[in-house]
Motif scaffolding. Structure first.
Motif, PDB file in Angstrom:
ATOM      1  N   GLY A 148      21.007  -1.489 -90.697  1.00  0.00           N
ATOM      2  CA  GLY A 148      22.096  -0.971 -91.497  1.00  0.00           C
ATOM      3  C   GLY A 148      23.262  -1.923 -91.668  1.00  0.00           C
ATOM      4  N   GLY A 149      22.975  -3.219 -91.813  1.00  0.00           N
ATOM      5  CA  GLY A 149      24.032  -4.196 -92.004  1.00  0.00           C
ATOM      6  C   GLY A 149      24.813  -4.525 -90.754  1.00  0.00           C
ATOM      7  N   ALA A 150      24.330  -4.095 -89.592  1.00  0.00           N
ATOM      8  CA  ALA A 150      25.002  -4.364 -88.326  1.00  0.00           C
ATOM      9  C   ALA A 150      24.628  -5.754 -87.808  1.00  0.00           C
ATOM     10  CB  ALA A 150      24.642  -3.306 -87.300  1.00  0.00           C
ATOM     11  N   GLY A 208      20.144  -5.849 -90.977  1.00  0.00           N
ATOM     12  CA  GLY A 208      20.740  -6.174 -89.690  1.00  0.00           C
ATOM     13  C   GLY A 208      20.625  -7.663 -89.423  1.00  0.00           C
ATOM     14  N   GLN A 209      21.478  -8.169 -88.545  1.00  0.00           N
ATOM     15  CA  GLN A 209      21.483  -9.607 -88.272  1.00  0.00           C
ATOM     16  C   GLN A 209      21.577  -9.884 -86.782  1.00  0.00           C
ATOM     17  OE1 GLN A 209      23.476 -12.838 -90.675  1.00  0.00           O
ATOM     18  NE2 GLN A 209      24.931 -12.776 -88.979  1.00  0.00           N
ATOM     19  N   LEU A 210      20.807 -10.874 -86.341  1.00  0.00           N
ATOM     20  CA  LEU A 210      20.891 -11.407 -84.989  1.00  0.00           C
ATOM     21  C   LEU A 210      21.421 -12.831 -85.072  1.00  0.00           C
ATOM     22  CD1 LEU A 210      20.249 -11.470 -81.917  1.00  0.00           C
ATOM     23  CD2 LEU A 210      17.964 -12.300 -82.554  1.00  0.00           C
ATOM     24  N   PRO A 231      15.664  -6.647 -95.516  1.00  0.00           N
ATOM     25  CA  PRO A 231      15.054  -7.416 -94.437  1.00  0.00           C
ATOM     26  C   PRO A 231      15.983  -7.508 -93.232  1.00  0.00           C
ATOM     27  CG  PRO A 231      16.043  -8.893 -96.028  1.00  0.00           C
ATOM     28  CD  PRO A 231      16.237  -7.501 -96.571  1.00  0.00           C
ATOM     29  N   GLY A 232      15.450  -8.009 -92.150  1.00  0.00           N
ATOM     30  CA  GLY A 232      16.282  -8.391 -91.023  1.00  0.00           C
ATOM     31  C   GLY A 232      16.578  -9.872 -91.125  1.00  0.00           C
ATOM     32  N   ARG A 233      17.724 -10.293 -90.583  1.00  0.00           N
ATOM     33  CA  ARG A 233      18.134 -11.685 -90.695  1.00  0.00           C
ATOM     34  C   ARG A 233      18.359 -12.287 -89.315  1.00  0.00           C
ATOM     35  NH1 ARG A 233      23.280 -11.110 -94.327  1.00  0.00           N
ATOM     36  NH2 ARG A 233      23.408  -9.167 -93.140  1.00  0.00           N
ATOM     37  N   LEU A 234      17.846 -13.501 -89.144  1.00  0.00           N
ATOM     38  CA  LEU A 234      18.014 -14.224 -87.887  1.00  0.00           C
ATOM     39  C   LEU A 234      18.835 -15.479 -88.128  1.00  0.00           C
ATOM     40  CD1 LEU A 234      14.404 -14.074 -86.369  1.00  0.00           C
ATOM     41  CD2 LEU A 234      16.264 -12.426 -86.107  1.00  0.00           C
TER      42      LEU A 234
END
Length: 223
Positions: free
Chosen positions: A146-148, A173-175, A209-212
């Motif tokens: 959710g954009g966290a 979301g991002q890591l 997507p998820g982002r790393l």
């Protein structure tokens, strides 16, 4: 307003205890150390509503009991934190609605117990050394969506040190680890198991997507 900077806060102390802290909007909590679910068989819950602030040195959610922390649209500052300390304990923390948690020191999700950290709704969690599944009996789960953002200031995150760890990043979301130069290690020690899942669990229109933002994904002596 709860302001006792030199005193400890315990919610759910002994077997059979059910302790609850419900903050009104814009409330503040300032204590030395905080524990939710101290003794085996105890339950402690804290719900911090919009605009609330929390400041403590150590934070334990689920020491030997069950601890739950819900944070919505507020700010938390701690020096160290553990979710799920003892074997058989359960610690769950959820941050949503653009809430902010800054943990300057180590963050353990599932020490010897079961720990879960949910970050969604554009919330931001920033921590130092971060470990999921620290001990052999520990299970740590972190869900970022959710954009966290989960941001580690250290050079690496360990997913499954001696226990089991799952880190899932989806729905925008991002890591971020070490400003993009850090490492995610899966299964650091023998017996440790680590899972990294990136992407939507429900692909389709509107799914993100998820982002790393990391440099390396590596494996240790485990799996």
């Amino acid at each position: 307003k709860l302001n006792h900077a030199s005193a400890d806060l315990v919610i759910g102390q002994s077997t059979g205890d059910l302790g609850t802290l419900l903050s009104p909007f814009g409330a503040s909590v300032t204590v030395k150390n905080a524990t939710l679910g101290l003794g085996a068989g105890s339950t402690g819950m804290a719900t911090m509503q919009s605009g609330s602030t929390w400041t403590s040195d150590a934070l334990i959610v689920g020491d030997a009991g069950i601890g739950t922390l819900l944070f919505s649209s507020g700010t938390m500052t701690t020096q160290s934190a553990t979710l799920g300390v003892a074997a058989g304990s359960t610690g769950t923390a959820s941050f949503s609605s653009a809430s902010r948690w800054t943990n300057f020191g180590p963050l353990k999700i599932g020490d010897a117990g079961n720990g879960t950290l949910n970050i969604n709704g554009e919330a931001l969690v920033q921590a130092g050394d971060t470990t999921l599944g620290f001990s052999a009996t520990g299970t740590g789960i972190v869900l970022v969506s959710g954009g966290a953002t989960l941001r580690s200031s250290s050079t690496g995150i360990v997913v499954g040190k001696a226990g089991t760890g799952l880190l899932a990043v989806s729905e925008n979301g991002q890591l971020e680890v070490g400003d993009g130069s850090g490492t995610v290690t899966l299964g650091l020690l023998s017996g440790g198991t680590g899972y990294l899942v990136v992407g939507s669990s429900n692909p389709g229109p509107g799914a993100g997507p998820g982002r790393l933002n990391i440099a390396t994904i590596t494996t240790g002596a485990g799996t």
